[in-house]
Design an enzyme around this catalytic site. Structure first.
Site, PDB file in Angstrom:
ATOM      1  N   TRP A  68       0.847  -1.195   0.000  1.00  0.00           N
ATOM      2  CA  TRP A  68       0.000   0.000   0.000  1.00  0.00           C
ATOM      3  C   TRP A  68       0.883   1.246   0.000  1.00  0.00           C
ATOM      4  O   TRP A  68       1.710   1.427   0.895  1.00  0.00           O
ATOM      5  CB  TRP A  68      -0.897   0.016   1.233  1.00  0.00           C
ATOM      6  CG  TRP A  68      -2.070  -0.899   1.097  1.00  0.00           C
ATOM      7  CD1 TRP A  68      -2.152  -2.194   1.504  1.00  0.00           C
ATOM      8  CD2 TRP A  68      -3.327  -0.593   0.489  1.00  0.00           C
ATOM      9  NE1 TRP A  68      -3.385  -2.719   1.187  1.00  0.00           N
ATOM     10  CE2 TRP A  68      -4.128  -1.769   0.568  1.00  0.00           C
ATOM     11  CE3 TRP A  68      -3.857   0.543  -0.104  1.00  0.00           C
ATOM     12  CZ2 TRP A  68      -5.429  -1.814   0.063  1.00  0.00           C
ATOM     13  CZ3 TRP A  68      -5.154   0.489  -0.608  1.00  0.00           C
ATOM     14  CH2 TRP A  68      -5.912  -0.670  -0.514  1.00  0.00           C
ATOM     15  N   HIS A 503       2.955  -6.979  12.162  1.00  0.00           N
ATOM     16  CA  HIS A 503       1.983  -7.922  12.702  1.00  0.00           C
ATOM     17  C   HIS A 503       0.767  -7.185  13.259  1.00  0.00           C
ATOM     18  O   HIS A 503       0.251  -7.529  14.315  1.00  0.00           O
ATOM     19  CB  HIS A 503       2.622  -8.778  13.797  1.00  0.00           C
ATOM     20  CG  HIS A 503       3.701  -9.681  13.309  1.00  0.00           C
ATOM     21  ND1 HIS A 503       4.564 -10.347  14.154  1.00  0.00           N
ATOM     22  CD2 HIS A 503       4.071 -10.033  12.050  1.00  0.00           C
ATOM     23  CE1 HIS A 503       5.414 -11.068  13.438  1.00  0.00           C
ATOM     24  NE2 HIS A 503       5.132 -10.894  12.157  1.00  0.00           N
TER      25      HIS A 503
END
Length: 566
Positions: A68, A503
């Protein structure tokens, strides 16, 4: 891209780790029409880019082909409240972050999932989730009741018969920890030294896209796949989600109706879609000028990541990998800090023989340390001045001092083990690895950077006094071994250097329907909204003691099975 249907039974938002699972499992019913929407490019069988298949993943993190663009996060805050920000790489490609990650296939520990159940997630204790861990995998090395042998995802380890000299040296150095060597981090849950498990076959990555969207699955007439297609908004009728408005590759927009929408966009994109649909903290939504559909304070809260540091070390020529040896990580160490606020197996470390794709990286080992069970919690919010823009992501790492203490202690332990005659006994040749803007620019694959790093590599192999000066320049002139021995300096270094290890999780956490902080119930259904499910890492109540890809696949398998039975 196939012809886009006007309506489907299930619209899956996000073709990442979870979305590929849902597309496979739900379309197995020929009577269920399924549409999978992914913002990034597709990677169909036979056309997977070599950069994605490569066992060594780091070049994928640079540029915006597979991630992204422009996504960043506040990592920590200084005493003045000023945020230290850094880019936060998340996959935007079929397979999502499973197409760009280091391929770690780590489940975590039984206590992680038992804690989920105790927190109100009924049906998510270890004994409940084990069948889904087994279902997703074909473990190529380990067998028995804890492992699967017929799942779509191959899991392997590099075992001692094929270890290069670096792997033998790393294990001998870290044997000084006193921890035993173990084979199976996914079935032997004590502390120890392990050969890491990877989602990999024949020294090539196997992403969730390759594992779950093979030729046979893609040929199903009831499954449509729309790549390079973004979900602009969820369509609603009152408190019922009825579909989504999509932006197609040509820039036009269309609405696709769906009996159920399943969000698999990840812990940073899924809450954004909910907030823009008016599902979230009422006060924040009103501040953004968004009408409140459902007041769910937990949307965007509970953002968790593993606080991490990387430390590099000059490798003698005999320990360097040949260019054809792509798998570079050979050792994982799970250990207990023993500090206040810690717990069993609350720390994790991996050791790699390559710090970059180039000649300079080939001369450096990389030690990767993180807090396996962090206490710090961050948040995600829309920007009230531009709710349609990028979200404000605050990882808030080290906000809990117990995380800082454990990470600082881990640095001391790491340096004591790594400065070893088996790896490199010179304390001046271990130093913090920085992902500064200059290093990021140098990490882009290209001829110019290949030439620059080759020249730097030759200098690094020069006389030891010059090498020491060169390595010290990487630390801003600071003497790293002395920093480790100075409690204040070490804490400052940890605060300045910590980063999130990609994460991100927990921003739509699962819980009992009566829990005001829960966003979804144990089936993944959004509380207070009909026709909407979440099935990705955002539902995790707390981080597992593991990389998040395999736990995310397990979540998707389990929720998909519930949807199939509904």
């Amino acid at each position: 891209m196939q012809n886009l249907p006007d309506s489907v039974d299930v619209l899956i938002v996000g073709g990442g780790s979870a979305g590929c699972v849902l597309a496979n499992r739900l379309s197995a019913d020929p009577g269920r029409r399924v549409l999978l929407v992914e913002a990034g490019i597709d990677t169909p069988p036979g056309a997977v880019p070599e950069a994605i298949r490569d066992s060594y993943p780091m070049p994928l993190f640079h540029g915006d082909t597979y991630i992204w663009p422009g996504l960043d996060a506040a990592v920590t805050r200084g005493p003045d409240g000023q945020a230290r920000r850094r880019p936060y790489e998340q996959g935007r490609v079929m397979g999502g972050s499973s197409s760009i990650n280091v391929q770690s296939a780590n489940r975590g520990l039984p206590r992680d999932y038992d804690a989920w159940a105790e927190a109100g997630c009924r049906g998510w204790a270890w004994d409940d989730v084990l069948p889904w861990f087994r279902r997703l995998e074909t473990d190529l090395d380990c067998d028995g009741p804890l492992h699967g042998r017929a799942g779509p995802l191959p899991i392997r380890r590099l075992l001692e018969p094929v270890w290069p000299p670096f792997a033998h040296a790393a294990f001998r150095a870290f044997d000084a920890s006193g921890l035993p060597r173990r084979l199976d981090q996914n079935g032997d849950f004590a502390d120890g030294l392990f050969p890491p498990a990877f989602s990999n076959r024949d020294d090539a990555r196997v992403s969730s896209a390759e594992a779950y969207l093979d030729v046979t699955v893609r040929a199903r007439p009831n499954l449509a796949i729309a790549a390079r297609t973004e979900v602009r908004a969820l369509e609603r009728a009152g408190r019922c989600v009825t579909g989504a408005r999509l932006r197609l590759p040509d820039g036009t927009e269309r609405v696709v109706a769906a009996r159920r929408v399943v969000l698999c966009a990840g812990a940073l994109q899924t809450p954004v879609l909910l907030l823009r649909a008016g599902i979230g903290p009422a006060e924040h939504l009103r501040a953004c000028g968004i009408a409140v559909t459902a007041d769910r304070p937990g949307v965007g809260a509970n953002l968790r990541d593993h606080p991490a540091l990387t430390i590099a070390q000059f490798l003698p020529p005999a320990l360097r990998l040949e260019a054809h040896q792509r798998r570079a990580s050979f050792l994982a160490m799970r250990y207990s800090s023993g500090l206040p606020g810690g717990s069993a197996s609350d720390m994790y470390l991996t050791v790699s023989a390559r710090a970059g794709w180039h000649a300079l990286g080939a001369r450096l080992g990389l030690h990767f340390l993180w807090v396996n069970q962090p206490h710090s919690v961050g948040s995600l919010r829309l920007d009230p001045t531009d709710p349609a823009g990028r979200p404000a992501i605050d990882l808030n790492l080290l906000s809990d001092p117990r995380d800082l203490a454990r990470l600082a202690d881990g640095v001391r332990r790491l340096v004591a083990l790594a400065v070893s005659p088996h790896l490199n006994p010179d304390p001046a040749e271990i130093f913090p690895a920085s992902f500064s803007p200059a290093i990021r620019r140098l990490s882009r694959v290209g001829r110019r950077n290949r030439l620059i790093t080759a020249a730097l590599a030759r200098l690094l192999d020069g006389p030891r006094p010059f090498r020491r000066l060169m390595l010290r320049s990487f630390t801003g002139g600071r003497d790293f071994p002395r920093i480790v021995d100075d409690e204040t300096a070490l804490a400052d270094y940890v605060r300045e250097s910590v980063f999130g290890v990609w994460h991100a999780s927990g921003t739509c956490r699962m819980g009992d329907r009566g829990d005001p902080g829960a966003v979804v119930d144990p089936a993944g259904s959004v509380i207070g909204i009909d026709g909407l499910t979440v099935a990705d890492a955002s539902v995790m109540p707390r981080l597992p003691s593991a990389n998040t890809n395999i736990p995310t696949l397990m979540i998707a398998e389990k929720i998909a099975d519930g949807l199939r039975a509904a």
